[in-house]
Design a protein around this motif. Sequence first.
Motif: not given
Length: 453
Positions: A164, A177, A181, A185-186, A188-189, A303, A306, A309
Amino acid sequence: MKKLSQLFKRYWQLFSAAAVILVIGLGVFGYSKSQVHAASGRTRVVFWHEMKGPGQKKLVTFINEFNKSQSKYEVVPQFQGGYNDVIQKIMNTHGTDASPAIFQSMDISTSQMYHSGFTVPMQKFIDKENYDISKIASVARGVATRNNTLLAMPFNTSQTTLYYNAGLLKKYKITPPPVNPTYSDITRVSKQLYDRSNHKVKGISVEAYSWLFEQFLSNANEEFANKNDGHSGISTKVNFTGPTAIKSMTWVQDRVKYGDFMNFGSHKNEMAAFLSNKLGIYMQTSADMSVLAKGLGKNLGVTYYPRPDGVKANGISVGGASLWISNDKSEAVQQGAWEFTKFLINPKNQARWEKATGYLAINKDSANEPILKQSYEKLPMLKVPSDQLKSAKANYTNSGIFVDGVVAARSLVQNAMQQIYAGKDVYKSLKAAEDSYNKVLESNNLANGWTKK
């Protein structure tokens, strides 16, 4: 007529042999400028590789150093083109003087090389001298392991990494994030970046590339193929429509619908958009790290891959290639190939390899080498892919896909991903790819005598 047929067959055999020799000769000729010739009295160890650019340059350095470090063996490197080129040449030349003593083979060709019967397991040499293989990252070893036997030694190893643009996030006052993540999380960004830039910056891109799809499954501990991704037997079916497969592709399609997604299809052009501040997030090989670090410096964010959740990260499989030792050479030549392998994976050389190429050091002790410690101190984000590799414990779903013909499967998955990005139904797109490849897999297993009709 029979004599004519025999004569034609003989001419065809001679033509095929000549073609193979010509192809090999061209590969050797193309590398003549940097080829090392075996010195008189030394055991000649021919090494076929596919490295280009910084990788080739560093590899030649290692070979020269190894040859000067002792007087028993002389490694002779020969560039052979892409990964698929090498596999075909191995199949055509095994058992002849033209075949190599040691060669690189990519991760998804592991099953093919294993079933060929053309190689000596690295485990033979490990057991012979009680070599401490625990120093090599378990996930890196997992991709080339069968029945607790290490078949090949991981070498140019990479992992998929999420990048990122930290500079863009700072500009638009967006919290980065976390290192490990979730999809949320991803999301949102990505949405915040798209919205706060007044749609001038796209939030995320996910190349329509099966490797990324495979990593979504791996990180959630979901099989790509039955029989534990082929590690515990011959896979008879693939699974492109499991819960994680549907969830991950629905997540990406949601980004397309929202508008924060930049669609490159199956073309790896994200890097240019990312470096020019037009794209905030993308996922690609950790081997891109050195180029991105030069372009963004401390504004590069990194990061782990991903995860869904509520799901614990299972770890992802490695990409790149491993080193294989041919079994059609003398024991002396095989021993030379093993000595060279150990030289390449020692802590110091693995640290230098990561620094020079962006491939990950697979030796755990490499992190203590000054060259890497200094790099990590200067740019801490460079350490994230290595931490991701070390944090995972090898299991069936994060150790690659031990199935023949994965290239065909990847093509079908890629097509399904492109359809999904275009708005087609997620389940139907993945199901069509799944059904198509199951037919290919059935035919392949039948042709190899692994299943009965």
